[in-house]
Design an enzyme around this catalytic site. Structure first.
Site, PDB file in Angstrom:
ATOM      1  N   LYS A   1      49.893  35.181  45.599  1.00  0.00           N
ATOM      2  CA  LYS A   1      50.346  36.296  44.760  1.00  0.00           C
ATOM      3  C   LYS A   1      49.150  37.138  44.295  1.00  0.00           C
ATOM      4  O   LYS A   1      49.183  38.367  44.383  1.00  0.00           O
ATOM      5  CB  LYS A   1      51.087  35.743  43.534  1.00  0.00           C
ATOM      6  N   ASN A   2      48.104  36.449  43.811  1.00  0.00           N
ATOM      7  CA  ASN A   2      47.010  37.195  43.200  1.00  0.00           C
ATOM      8  C   ASN A   2      46.079  37.867  44.207  1.00  0.00           C
ATOM      9  O   ASN A   2      45.163  38.599  43.821  1.00  0.00           O
ATOM     10  CB  ASN A   2      46.220  36.293  42.240  1.00  0.00           C
TER      11      ASN A   2
ATOM     12  N   ARG B   1      50.934  43.161  34.213  1.00  0.00           N
ATOM     13  CA  ARG B   1      49.616  43.641  33.858  1.00  0.00           C
ATOM     14  C   ARG B   1      48.822  44.171  35.056  1.00  0.00           C
ATOM     15  O   ARG B   1      48.100  45.170  34.949  1.00  0.00           O
ATOM     16  CB  ARG B   1      48.869  42.481  33.196  1.00  0.00           C
TER      17      ARG B   1
ATOM     18  N   CYS C   1      49.598  39.854  26.204  1.00  0.00           N
ATOM     19  CA  CYS C   1      50.658  39.070  26.826  1.00  0.00           C
ATOM     20  C   CYS C   1      50.595  37.684  26.232  1.00  0.00           C
ATOM     21  O   CYS C   1      49.733  37.383  25.416  1.00  0.00           O
ATOM     22  CB  CYS C   1      50.515  39.052  28.341  1.00  0.00           C
TER      23      CYS C   1
ATOM     24  N   ARG D   1      43.954  40.134  26.210  1.00  0.00           N
ATOM     25  CA  ARG D   1      43.637  40.725  27.514  1.00  0.00           C
ATOM     26  C   ARG D   1      43.319  42.218  27.442  1.00  0.00           C
ATOM     27  O   ARG D   1      44.074  43.071  27.915  1.00  0.00           O
ATOM     28  CB  ARG D   1      44.779  40.439  28.502  1.00  0.00           C
TER      29      ARG D   1
ATOM     30  N   ASP E   1      38.593  46.836  28.298  1.00  0.00           N
ATOM     31  CA  ASP E   1      37.301  47.490  28.051  1.00  0.00           C
ATOM     32  C   ASP E   1      36.383  47.477  29.274  1.00  0.00           C
ATOM     33  O   ASP E   1      35.654  48.443  29.533  1.00  0.00           O
ATOM     34  CB  ASP E   1      36.607  46.852  26.834  1.00  0.00           C
TER      35      ASP E   1
ATOM     36  N   VAL F   1      32.786  37.951  33.324  1.00  0.00           N
ATOM     37  CA  VAL F   1      33.421  37.963  34.649  1.00  0.00           C
ATOM     38  C   VAL F   1      34.900  38.330  34.513  1.00  0.00           C
ATOM     39  O   VAL F   1      35.628  37.715  33.735  1.00  0.00           O
ATOM     40  CB  VAL F   1      33.297  36.575  35.331  1.00  0.00           C
TER      41      VAL F   1
ATOM     42  N   VAL G   1      38.268  39.220  37.052  1.00  0.00           N
ATOM     43  CA  VAL G   1      38.838  39.366  38.388  1.00  0.00           C
ATOM     44  C   VAL G   1      39.386  40.782  38.554  1.00  0.00           C
ATOM     45  O   VAL G   1      39.060  41.501  39.505  1.00  0.00           O
ATOM     46  CB  VAL G   1      39.955  38.315  38.602  1.00  0.00           C
TER      47      VAL G   1
ATOM     48  N   ASP H   1      44.325  29.067  35.974  1.00  0.00           N
ATOM     49  CA  ASP H   1      45.707  29.086  36.449  1.00  0.00           C
ATOM     50  C   ASP H   1      46.208  27.697  36.866  1.00  0.00           C
ATOM     51  O   ASP H   1      47.376  27.547  37.233  1.00  0.00           O
ATOM     52  CB  ASP H   1      45.864  30.059  37.633  1.00  0.00           C
TER      53      ASP H   1
ATOM     54  N   ARG I   1      58.093  34.540  39.125  1.00  0.00           N
ATOM     55  CA  ARG I   1      57.019  35.523  39.282  1.00  0.00           C
ATOM     56  C   ARG I   1      55.979  35.024  40.277  1.00  0.00           C
ATOM     57  O   ARG I   1      55.297  35.829  40.922  1.00  0.00           O
ATOM     58  CB  ARG I   1      56.327  35.787  37.942  1.00  0.00           C
TER      59      ARG I   1
HETATM   60  C1  EPZ Z   1      43.533  37.427  37.014  1.00  0.00           C
HETATM   61  O1  EPZ Z   1      43.892  38.096  35.806  1.00  0.00           O
HETATM   62  C2  EPZ Z   1      44.782  36.704  37.468  1.00  0.00           C
HETATM   63  N1  EPZ Z   1      45.849  37.677  37.695  1.00  0.00           N
HETATM   64  C3  EPZ Z   1      45.215  35.691  36.428  1.00  0.00           C
HETATM   65  O2  EPZ Z   1      46.325  34.973  36.923  1.00  0.00           O
HETATM   66  C4  EPZ Z   1      44.068  34.706  36.183  1.00  0.00           C
HETATM   67  O3  EPZ Z   1      44.418  33.810  35.159  1.00  0.00           O
HETATM   68  C5  EPZ Z   1      42.798  35.470  35.793  1.00  0.00           C
HETATM   69  O4  EPZ Z   1      42.498  36.471  36.799  1.00  0.00           O
HETATM   70  C6  EPZ Z   1      41.579  34.582  35.644  1.00  0.00           C
HETATM   71  O5  EPZ Z   1      41.348  33.887  36.829  1.00  0.00           O
HETATM   72  C7  EPZ Z   1      45.937  38.288  38.868  1.00  0.00           C
HETATM   73  O6  EPZ Z   1      45.105  38.144  39.753  1.00  0.00           O
HETATM   74  C8  EPZ Z   1      47.104  39.187  39.067  1.00  0.00           C
HETATM   75  P1  EPZ Z   1      40.389  38.548  34.103  1.00  0.00           P
HETATM   76  P2  EPZ Z   1      42.934  39.174  35.179  1.00  0.00           P
HETATM   77  O7  EPZ Z   1      40.181  39.998  33.968  1.00  0.00           O
HETATM   78  O8  EPZ Z   1      42.226  39.874  36.262  1.00  0.00           O
HETATM   79  C9  EPZ Z   1      38.827  39.172  29.663  1.00  0.00           C
HETATM   80  C10 EPZ Z   1      48.513  34.102  36.863  1.00  0.00           C
HETATM   81  O9  EPZ Z   1      49.068  33.193  36.209  1.00  0.00           O
HETATM   82  N2  EPZ Z   1      38.749  40.635  29.897  1.00  0.00           N
HETATM   83  O10 EPZ Z   1      39.537  37.813  35.079  1.00  0.00           O
HETATM   84  O11 EPZ Z   1      43.737  39.966  34.235  1.00  0.00           O
HETATM   85  C11 EPZ Z   1      40.246  38.644  29.652  1.00  0.00           C
HETATM   86  O12 EPZ Z   1      40.894  38.892  28.429  1.00  0.00           O
HETATM   87  C12 EPZ Z   1      47.577  35.080  36.207  1.00  0.00           C
HETATM   88  O13 EPZ Z   1      48.705  34.288  38.084  1.00  0.00           O
HETATM   89  C13 EPZ Z   1      38.172  41.420  28.946  1.00  0.00           C
HETATM   90  O14 EPZ Z   1      37.722  40.957  27.890  1.00  0.00           O
HETATM   91  O15 EPZ Z   1      41.922  38.248  34.382  1.00  0.00           O
HETATM   92  C14 EPZ Z   1      40.011  37.175  29.930  1.00  0.00           C
HETATM   93  O16 EPZ Z   1      39.613  36.531  28.746  1.00  0.00           O
HETATM   94  C15 EPZ Z   1      47.539  34.954  34.724  1.00  0.00           C
HETATM   95  N3  EPZ Z   1      38.114  42.788  29.173  1.00  0.00           N
HETATM   96  C16 EPZ Z   1      38.808  37.202  30.882  1.00  0.00           C
HETATM   97  O17 EPZ Z   1      38.196  38.504  30.719  1.00  0.00           O
HETATM   98  C17 EPZ Z   1      38.600  43.339  30.316  1.00  0.00           C
HETATM   99  O18 EPZ Z   1      38.511  44.577  30.451  1.00  0.00           O
HETATM  100  C18 EPZ Z   1      39.148  37.030  32.355  1.00  0.00           C
HETATM  101  O19 EPZ Z   1      40.226  37.890  32.675  1.00  0.00           O
HETATM  102  C19 EPZ Z   1      39.160  42.505  31.299  1.00  0.00           C
HETATM  103  C20 EPZ Z   1      39.231  41.138  31.071  1.00  0.00           C
END
Ligand code: EPZ
Length: 430
Positions: free
Chosen positions: A22-23, A102, A126, A131, A134, A173, A175, A317, A409
């Site tokens: 999915k991701n 999201r 969420c 999340r 920035d 970091v 994703v 995850d 989902r």
């Molecule tokens: C991706 O979400 C995945 N979603 C998530 O899977 C997964 O848990 C996550 O990466 C971490 O591996 C998809 O790929 C669709 P991040 P993402 O930006 O990209 C913070 C699932 O169950 N952050 O890597 O949204 C954030 O709050 C889902 O399939 C900021 O502070 O995650 C978090 O603490 C849930 N500012 C951390 O970074 C930003 O601008 C990592 O989030 C962006 C993120």
């Protein structure tokens, strides 16, 4: 509303085909906005999130055709989907759509790169945490985008002549921000160097697909990704990589119930750290020609401490599922969540099945119990809900999981995959 009914106690034996990730599918689908040519994706899983993104992309002008086909009789319904965006007809992603999923915020990168402007609703928080976005904003500003936030929307414009390549190092970091900056930079003028980039396999998959479309990306899978901007991208054909979270989830289910299962069409390199933790918990894991074999016969479940981290660390995850497994360990384990601040909603639900878990800040202490007992429980988010399924498979009697739209989902035909391996799992529609 559908519910999942599980009668626990059966071992799992057989073969489980692993779906496309999915991701990975979501950002790959979004990449179709970068070209007026056709992007064909194979092995796209049939999931609620994919269907939702199809609606969102349609809104921007992407023409989508699905060639459903049975890849293997009765086992996998992976689809091949063609995405063609001759013209972007709307550069706005409205709140009604972005708030539902999201990842749809990520369209901001391609829209800005191709059309020079994008108006995308802020996704909001969420269940698993606040999340923020920035890092997306800072990164796009580094590529010379002008960004204003107004009325819950991010209004982004590129300078005359398009985005400009730059060096940007993520302070944390992410994703999603790595996906977006990488996509935006493919069409920027000059070279972009992203530091402290996410190394997740899904980032590598997106980079490989973008390269097949004519992008010039190197360093994917390492913390430094370099993107040399090109004038335009073309179409391509790309196969979505296997879902490592689904792989890990079923491996943990087998470790929980005992049994012998082949996880087909997946590979160990996608989730080394998680598989190592499952091994330490007592399962045998080996690579086979078609995927991964997971066996637990006889031995009990051993307690294992884990800490979630960005790839190659233990994935957040899979945290809830591992906690499900640890509820029946012969001793006490600790699980620390470092990615999301509120990803412990499953704790209260697991407790309803008899689990003994206490929370202190970002660490859960799980005192293994010898028996879990079935109960009605509620799914709170995608991965939390499947941890309840894992616990339910080993609980005595009936567990009824409500709010299964969370499961839909991200888990394709979960009840069918488990039932074929001997579990007693069924969907109940009211
Ligand atoms: C991706 O979400 C995945 N979603 C998530 O899977 C997964 O848990 C996550 O990466 C971490 O591996 C998809 O790929 C669709 P991040 P993402 O930006 O990209 C913070 C699932 O169950 N952050 O890597 O949204 C954030 O709050 C889902 O399939 C900021 O502070 O995650 C978090 O603490 C849930 N500012 C951390 O970074 C930003 O601008 C990592 O989030 C962006 C993120």
């Amino acid at each position: 509303m559908d519910r999942i009914r599980i009668v626990g106690g059966n071992k799992l034996n057989g073969v489980i085909p692993i779906s496309g990730a999915k991701n990975a599918a979501l950002p790959l689908m979004i990449a179709s906005l970068l070209t007026d040519d056709t992007l064909t994706l194979e092995n796209v899983p049939h999931l609620a999130d994919v269907e939702q993104l199809i609606r969102i992309l349609g809104n921007h002008g992407v023409d989508i055709s699905v060639n459903g086909r049975r890849e293997r009789q009765g086992e996998s319904y992976a689809r091949t989907i063609h995405f063609t965006c001759r013209n972007i007809v709307d550069t706005t992603a409205p709140y009604e759509l972005v708030s539902k999923m999201r990842a749809s915020f990520w369209v901001i990168g391609p829209l800005l790169a191709r059309e020079g402007k994008a108006r995308v609703s802020l996704p909001g928080g969420c269940a698993i945490g606040t999340r923020p976005v920035d890092l997306f904003i800072e990164g796009l500003q580094a590529l010379s985008a002008n960004i204003e936030i107004d009325g819950g929307y991010v209004n982004a414009t590129a300078p005359e002549g398009g985005l400009v390549g730059a060096r940007y190092t993520f302070p944390k970091v992410s994703v999603g921000a790595t996906h977006v900056l990488m996509m935006a930079a493919t069409l920027a003028n000059g070279t972009t160097v992203l530091g402290n980039a996410a190394r997740e396999p899904e980032v590598v998959d997106l980079a490989n697909c973008l390269n097949a479309m004519g992008a010039k990306i190197t360093g994917q899978g390492t913390p430094t990704i370099t993107i040399e901007g090109v004038r335009s991208l073309s179409g391509a054909r790309h196969r979505v990589l296997p879902d490592r979270i689904e792989t890990g989830t079923y491996a943990m289910a087998v470790a929980m119930t005992g049994g012998d299962v082949i996880l087909e069409d997946t590979n160990m390199a996608l989730l080394d750290t998680a598989l190592e933790a499952i091994r330490r918990a007592g399962a045998e894991i080996t690579e086979t020609n078609s995927g991964i074999r997971v066996v637990r016969n006889g031995a009990g479940i051993k307690p294992v401490d884990i800490v979630t981290d960005p790839f190659p660390g233990f994935p957040t995850d899979l945290q809830a599922q591992f906690m499900g497994l640890m509820t029946k360990a012969n001793g006490t384990s600790h699980i620390t969540e470092t990615i999301f601040e509120n990803r412990f909603m499953h704790v209260q639900e697991l407790a309803r099945l008899g689990a003994k878990i206490s929370l202190s800040g970002q660490t859960a202490k799980i005192e293994g119990v010898s028996r879990l007992k079935g109960a009605p429980v509620m799914a709170t988010d995608l991965r939390a809900s499947v941890s309840l399924v894992i616990a339910g498979l080993a609980a005595e009697g009936e567990t009824m999981v409500s709010r299964v739209y969370h499961l839909d989902r991200g888990f394709e035909r979960l009840e069918e995959k488990l039932t074929r391996c001997g579990a007693h799992v069924e969907r109940v529609s009211d």
